[in-house]
Design an enzyme around this catalytic site. Structure first.
Site, short mmCIF file in Angstrom:
data_model
loop_
_atom_site.label_atom_id
_atom_site.label_comp_id
_atom_site.label_asym_id
_atom_site.label_seq_id
_atom_site.Cartn_x
_atom_site.Cartn_y
_atom_site.Cartn_z
N ASP A 153 38.72 80.92 19.28
CA ASP A 153 39.66 80.89 20.37
C ASP A 153 40.56 79.86 20.38
O ASP A 153 40.43 78.71 21.20
CB ASP A 153 38.73 81.07 21.65
CG ASP A 153 39.71 81.43 23.02
OD1 ASP A 153 40.59 81.59 22.70
OD2 ASP A 153 39.05 81.35 24.07
N HIS A 182 43.29 83.29 23.76
CA HIS A 182 43.31 84.23 24.65
C HIS A 182 44.18 83.87 25.54
O HIS A 182 44.62 84.82 26.69
CB HIS A 182 41.78 84.21 25.28
CG HIS A 182 41.53 83.24 26.16
ND1 HIS A 182 40.59 82.09 26.16
CD2 HIS A 182 41.93 83.11 27.59
CE1 HIS A 182 40.61 81.35 27.09
NE2 HIS A 182 41.39 81.92 28.10
N GLY A 203 42.34 79.61 35.10
CA GLY A 203 43.59 78.89 35.20
C GLY A 203 43.41 77.44 34.23
O GLY A 203 44.31 76.98 34.01
N SER A 249 42.00 77.67 31.45
CA SER A 249 41.99 77.91 29.94
C SER A 249 42.90 77.25 29.10
O SER A 249 44.15 77.21 29.60
CB SER A 249 41.97 79.65 29.86
OG SER A 249 40.97 80.32 30.31
N GLY A 250 42.44 77.01 28.03
CA GLY A 250 43.41 76.47 26.84
C GLY A 250 43.36 74.88 26.82
O GLY A 250 43.85 74.36 26.23
#
Length: 268
Positions: free
Chosen positions: A121, A74, A214, A216-217
Site C-alpha cells: 500500500d 489506496h 482521513g 490515510s497516506g
C-alpha cells in the site's frame, strides 16, 4: 543513516531533510486531542481531489524530494484529478500564508498493490514542478533500507483525519504520539494476527490514540539521531473504531520499499 544522508544531498535544501525550521511540540495526541504546532511538520501534505468545482481533502502524504510525495496506494483513484497542498496548517483557510497548491504530473502506484489483502500500500506522486524549501515546506528523510524500530519507539502520526470514530474532520493539522508495536506483538491472534505482514509496521493500540479516517497516506514520523524520518505510511486500522485497544494503526513500512522508491524516482 545512509538513506537520510542520500536524500539530504538529493534535496540540496538549506535545512536538509527532517529538520523542521519550527520544531514540533511533542506532547499532544490526535484522537480526542489537540492541534499540532503550526508548520512543525513541514513535509505533511494534503492530497486533494476536484469535485463539483471544489477541492476536497482525501488523504495525507509526505514530501520526500522537491518534486515527489509519498502516500498510500489506496489513496489514488485513476478517475480523479488531484492537487497537493503543501505548507498547510488549517484546511479552512484558502490563502493560508506559507501554503502552496501544486498540480500532479503523475501518480505511480506499486505494481503489486492488492486492495483485498492491503499489501504494498504505497504510491508516489510526481508534482508538476519542483517546490522550493521554505520554513513551512520542507522534506522528511527516508529511513535506511531494512530499518526495524524497536518496540515502544516513540513516533508521531500527523494528519487531518477524524478526531474520533464517526466524528468531525478537523480543519487544523493534528498529531498523536504512537509508540511502535513490534511485529511479534502485532501479529498475535488477539491483535492483528496474520493481516500484518513483514512489510508493515504497527504503532499505537493503547485504546486512546490512533490514526483515523482521513489520515490515510500520511506519515509515521520517527526521529533518529536528530533527523525526522517517514518510517510509515498510514494504511489501515480498525474499520469500526479509531481507537481500539490491541488494534493499532497499521502502516506500510517505508524501509521495506527504499529500492522501489529510488527506482521509480530515477525512472520518472
Amino acid at each position: 543513516m545512509l538513506g537520510a544522508v542520500c536524500l539530504a544531498l538529493l534535496l540540496g535544501y538549506a535545512y536538509g531533510c527532517g529538520q523542521p525550521a519550527v520544531p514540533p511540540q511533542l506532547d499532544t495526541r490526535v484522537v480526542g486531542g489537540e492541534d499540532a504546532k503550526p508548520h512543525s511538520w513541514p513535509w505533511q501534505i494534503s492530497l486533494q481531489y476536484s469535485r463539483s468545482g471544489e477541492w476536497r481533502h482525501t488523504c495525507g502524504g509526505t514530501l520526500i524530494a522537491p518534486q515527489w510525495v509519498l502516500t498510500a496506494a489506496h489513496c489514488i483513484s485513476s478517475g480523479r484529478t488531484y492537487r497537493v497542498m503543501l505548507g498547510k496548517q488549517d484546511l479552512s483557510v484558502e490563502d493560508e500564508p506559507g501554503s502552496l497548491a501544486v498540480g500532479v504530473e503523475k501518480t505511480i502506484v506499486h505494481e503489486k498493490w492488492n486492495s483485498l489483502l492491503v499489501i504494498n500500500d504505497i504510491a508516489l506522486i510526481k508534482l508538476e514542478e519542483e517546490v522550493e524549501e521554505t520554513e513551512t515546506i520542507q522534506a522528511a528523510c527516508l529511513p535506511p533500507a531494512g530499518l526495524i524500530l524497536e518496540n515502544d519507539y516513540p513516533c508521531y502520526v500527523t494528519g487531518w483525519g477524524r478526531l474520533k470514530t464517526n466524528g468531525p474532520l478537523p480543519d487544523v493539522l493534528q498529531q498523536a504520539l504512537l509508540p511502535v508495536v513490534d511485529h511479534e506483538t502485532c501479529t498475535q491472534r488477539d491483535w492483528w494476527g496474520s493481516l500484518v505482514r513483514a512489510t508493515m509496521v504497527c504503532a499505537g493500540g493503547d485504546g486512546v490514540r490512533s490514526g483515523c479516517n482521513g489520515d490515510s497516506g500520511g506519515p509515521l514520523n520517527c526521529q533518529r539521531e536528530g533527523l525526522w524520518e517517514v518510517n510509515g505510511i498510514v494504511s489501515f486500522g480498525s474499520g469500526w473504531s479509531c481507537n481500539m485497544a490491541k488494534k493499532p494503526t497499521v502502516f506500510t513500512r517505508v524501509s521495506a520499499y527504499i529500492d522501489w522508491i529510488n527506482e521509480k524516482m530515477s525512472e520518472n
